[in-house]
Scaffold this motif. Structure first.
Motif, PDB file in Angstrom:
ATOM      1  N   VAL A   1       0.835  -1.196   0.000  1.00 19.07           N
ATOM      2  CA  VAL A   1       0.000   0.000   0.000  1.00 19.07           C
ATOM      3  C   VAL A   1       0.876   1.254   0.000  1.00 19.07           C
ATOM      4  N   ALA A   2       1.990   1.218   0.738  1.00 20.50           N
ATOM      5  CA  ALA A   2       2.896   2.366   0.769  1.00 20.50           C
ATOM      6  C   ALA A   2       3.519   2.607  -0.605  1.00 20.50           C
ATOM      7  N   VAL A   3       3.930   1.547  -1.278  1.00 23.24           N
ATOM      8  CA  VAL A   3       4.492   1.681  -2.621  1.00 23.24           C
ATOM      9  C   VAL A   3       3.445   2.251  -3.564  1.00 23.24           C
ATOM     10  N   ASP A   4       2.225   1.734  -3.475  1.00 22.04           N
ATOM     11  CA  ASP A   4       1.157   2.196  -4.359  1.00 22.04           C
ATOM     12  C   ASP A   4       0.927   3.701  -4.218  1.00 22.04           C
ATOM     13  N   GLN A   5       1.071   4.204  -3.009  1.00 20.63           N
ATOM     14  CA  GLN A   5       0.857   5.631  -2.775  1.00 20.63           C
ATOM     15  C   GLN A   5       1.948   6.497  -3.392  1.00 20.63           C
ATOM     16  N   GLN A   6       3.092   5.866  -3.740  1.00 16.60           N
ATOM     17  CA  GLN A   6       4.196   6.595  -4.351  1.00 16.60           C
ATOM     18  C   GLN A   6       4.183   6.519  -5.883  1.00 16.60           C
ATOM     19  N   VAL A   7       3.280   5.701  -6.423  1.00 19.96           N
ATOM     20  CA  VAL A   7       3.258   5.469  -7.867  1.00 19.96           C
ATOM     21  C   VAL A   7       2.666   6.671  -8.595  1.00 19.96           C
ATOM     22  N   THR A   8       3.314   7.080  -9.695  1.00 20.73           N
ATOM     23  CA  THR A   8       2.796   8.183 -10.510  1.00 20.73           C
ATOM     24  C   THR A   8       1.702   7.670 -11.448  1.00 20.73           C
ATOM     25  N   ALA A   9       0.981   8.607 -12.054  1.00 23.73           N
ATOM     26  CA  ALA A   9      -0.072   8.230 -12.996  1.00 23.73           C
ATOM     27  C   ALA A   9       0.512   7.468 -14.187  1.00 23.73           C
ATOM     28  N   ASP A  10       1.670   7.913 -14.686  1.00 21.05           N
ATOM     29  CA  ASP A  10       2.304   7.230 -15.819  1.00 21.05           C
ATOM     30  C   ASP A  10       2.730   5.818 -15.437  1.00 21.05           C
ATOM     31  N   GLN A  11       3.268   5.661 -14.244  1.00 22.73           N
ATOM     32  CA  GLN A  11       3.696   4.338 -13.792  1.00 22.73           C
ATOM     33  C   GLN A  11       2.497   3.411 -13.629  1.00 22.73           C
ATOM     34  N   ARG A  12       1.405   3.952 -13.121  1.00 23.93           N
ATOM     35  CA  ARG A  12       0.204   3.131 -12.946  1.00 23.93           C
ATOM     36  C   ARG A  12      -0.335   2.671 -14.301  1.00 23.93           C
ATOM     37  N   ARG A  13      -0.330   3.582 -15.274  1.00 22.80           N
ATOM     38  CA  ARG A  13      -0.771   3.200 -16.624  1.00 22.80           C
ATOM     39  C   ARG A  13       0.159   2.158 -17.229  1.00 22.80           C
ATOM     40  N   HIS A  14       1.452   2.310 -17.008  1.00 21.34           N
ATOM     41  CA  HIS A  14       2.427   1.344 -17.534  1.00 21.34           C
ATOM     42  C   HIS A  14       2.159  -0.041 -16.963  1.00 21.34           C
ATOM     43  N   ALA A  15       1.952  -0.104 -15.652  1.00 15.36           N
ATOM     44  CA  ALA A  15       1.705  -1.395 -15.006  1.00 15.36           C
ATOM     45  C   ALA A  15       0.389  -2.002 -15.477  1.00 15.36           C
ATOM     46  N   ALA A  16      -0.661  -1.178 -15.593  1.00 21.09           N
ATOM     47  CA  ALA A  16      -1.959  -1.681 -16.042  1.00 21.09           C
ATOM     48  C   ALA A  16      -1.886  -2.188 -17.469  1.00 21.09           C
ATOM     49  N   THR A  17      -1.119  -1.478 -18.314  1.00 22.25           N
ATOM     50  CA  THR A  17      -0.955  -1.914 -19.706  1.00 22.25           C
ATOM     51  C   THR A  17      -0.203  -3.239 -19.777  1.00 22.25           C
ATOM     52  N   LYS A  18       0.827  -3.370 -18.981  1.00 25.49           N
ATOM     53  CA  LYS A  18       1.598  -4.613 -18.969  1.00 25.49           C
ATOM     54  C   LYS A  18       0.752  -5.771 -18.447  1.00 25.49           C
ATOM     55  N   LEU A  19      -0.042  -5.500 -17.439  1.00 23.50           N
ATOM     56  CA  LEU A  19      -0.944  -6.517 -16.909  1.00 23.50           C
ATOM     57  C   LEU A  19      -1.982  -6.914 -17.948  1.00 23.50           C
ATOM     58  N   GLN A  20      -2.480  -5.944 -18.710  1.00 21.91           N
ATOM     59  CA  GLN A  20      -3.463  -6.237 -19.748  1.00 21.91           C
ATOM     60  C   GLN A  20      -2.865  -7.124 -20.834  1.00 21.91           C
ATOM     61  N   ARG A  21      -1.612  -6.911 -21.174  1.00 22.09           N
ATOM     62  CA  ARG A  21      -0.970  -7.777 -22.177  1.00 22.09           C
ATOM     63  C   ARG A  21      -0.940  -9.220 -21.687  1.00 22.09           C
ATOM     64  N   PHE A  22      -0.713  -9.396 -20.405  1.00 17.67           N
ATOM     65  CA  PHE A  22      -0.710 -10.748 -19.853  1.00 17.67           C
ATOM     66  C   PHE A  22      -2.115 -11.343 -19.871  1.00 17.67           C
ATOM     67  N   ILE A  23      -3.107 -10.530 -19.570  1.00 16.00           N
ATOM     68  CA  ILE A  23      -4.506 -10.982 -19.641  1.00 16.00           C
ATOM     69  C   ILE A  23      -4.836 -11.414 -21.069  1.00 16.00           C
ATOM     70  N   ASP A  24      -4.363 -10.650 -22.039  1.00 13.75           N
ATOM     71  CA  ASP A  24      -4.615 -10.988 -23.444  1.00 13.75           C
ATOM     72  C   ASP A  24      -3.978 -12.326 -23.802  1.00 13.75           C
ATOM     73  N   GLN A  25      -2.807 -12.605 -23.250  1.00 11.79           N
ATOM     74  CA  GLN A  25      -2.159 -13.891 -23.492  1.00 11.79           C
ATOM     75  C   GLN A  25      -2.998 -15.039 -22.933  1.00 11.79           C
ATOM     76  N   LEU A  26      -3.520 -14.836 -21.728  1.00 12.86           N
ATOM     77  CA  LEU A  26      -4.383 -15.870 -21.141  1.00 12.86           C
ATOM     78  C   LEU A  26      -5.616 -16.108 -22.003  1.00 12.86           C
ATOM     79  N   HIS A  27      -6.194 -15.020 -22.506  1.00 16.44           N
ATOM     80  CA  HIS A  27      -7.387 -15.161 -23.344  1.00 16.44           C
ATOM     81  C   HIS A  27      -7.034 -15.881 -24.646  1.00 16.44           C
ATOM     82  N   GLU A  28      -5.878 -15.586 -25.195  1.00 15.29           N
ATOM     83  CA  GLU A  28      -5.455 -16.238 -26.444  1.00 15.29           C
ATOM     84  C   GLU A  28      -5.314 -17.758 -26.238  1.00 15.29           C
TER      85      GLU A  28
END
Length: 293
Positions: free
Chosen positions: A262-289
């Motif tokens: 939770v402490a790390v999450d509070q330090q994350v910037t908007a760009d970093q959060r988008r980067h992580a969400a995008t990377k996570l989505q790519r993994f979700i897409d792999q699972l769907h494939e």
């Protein structure tokens, strides 16, 4: 799947921070492309089993035949569960994490871990019921080799071990967040170094479980009896069956990681959060494939 003590504790620490890394839940991943790894899962499992048990040709053939329907069912039944959990994880990540989100991560990790092992128990019982005394000795030698490596690491100075763990966490978060600022890296290093030094408990508990498995294989056994014992060893989560010191270590680590996540999450910037969400989505897409192949 025997790992070094440092890998085990790092994985425990990562579990709470797993919102940034889809692989934290799919604990059987080893760092390469998930699709590539999954497509060769039968070969990887056969190779690993052979390394530890020195399988006969009949055993290899039997295991290979069992893996085909086992992996097919896993793809049809388990992979959709992983995708659902990861989609929900991305949503939680995008809005920001709370202590309740980390508890949710642990609950799903425990559930899917138990489901994974439950799926392999019956076939594993058949394979292990067929091993002879020479194969049990081969397994024992492999365990001893693993334990010797673990012992050397655990006996190294604590500051050295904790620094390696902190370096691993920082590298991992740097990859998932896109890059860390110097201030973020300093804070994360401080928090990582403060995580409980429970590596000796991981090592002793691993050795205890290995000895229990060896004792089982030295006795007269049937596939049913082996499956029953494996269920107690693998499906029943260790924090319910381990010694008090191990249970305390698990609780302390999970509590500390929750606070850190939770402490790390509070330090994350908007760009970093988008980067992580995008990377996570790519993994979700792999699972769907995988489900559509």
């Amino acid at each position: 799947m025997t790992h070094q003590a440092t890998q085990q504790e790092t994985r425990a620490g990562r579990c709470g921070l797993w919102m940034w890394c889809a692989g934290g839940l799919l604990f059987f991943l080893a760092g390469c492309s998930f699709l590539s790894l999954y497509r060769y899962a039968d070969w990887i499992i056969l190779w690993q089993a052979d390394q530890y048990l020195d399988l006969t040709s009949d055993q290899r053939r039997d295991l290979s035949q069992r893996l085909t329907p086992l992996l097919a069912r896993h793809r049809q039944e388990a992979i959709p569960q992983y995708e659902t959990v990861l989609v929900q994880s991305r949503q939680r990540l995008e809005r920001g994490l709370t202590n309740q989100d980390i508890d949710w991560v642990y609950a799903n990790y425990d559930r899917l871990r138990a489901d994974f092992f439950d799926r392999i128990i019956a076939d594993s019982g058949v394979v292990l019921a067929s091993v002879d005394s020479s194969q049990v000795r081969s397994l024992e030698a492999a365990f001893q080799k693993d334990h010797a490596k673990t012992a050397r690491f655990v006996q190294s100075p604590a500051p050295e071990r904790l620094k390696k763990r902190a370096d691993t966490i920082i590298d991992w978060l740097d990859d998932w967040l896109g890059s860390l600022s110097k201030d973020q890296e300093a804070r994360i290093r401080q928090w990582s170094l403060a995580l409980p030094d429970n590596q000796q408990f991981w090592a002793s508990y691993q050795q205890q479980r290995q000895q229990e498995l060896l004792a089982l294989l030295r006795q007269p056994r049937t596939p049913k009896s082996v499956s029953r014992e494996l269920s107690a060893l693998l499906v029943v989560y260790p924090d319910q069956t381990g010694p008090p010191a191990y249970q305390d270590a698990i609780h302390q680590m999970r509590t500390a990681v929750t606070t850190m996540a939770v402490a790390v999450d509070q330090q994350v910037t908007a760009d970093q959060r988008r980067h992580a969400a995008t990377k996570l989505q790519r993994f979700i897409d792999q699972l769907h494939e995988l489900q559509t192949e």
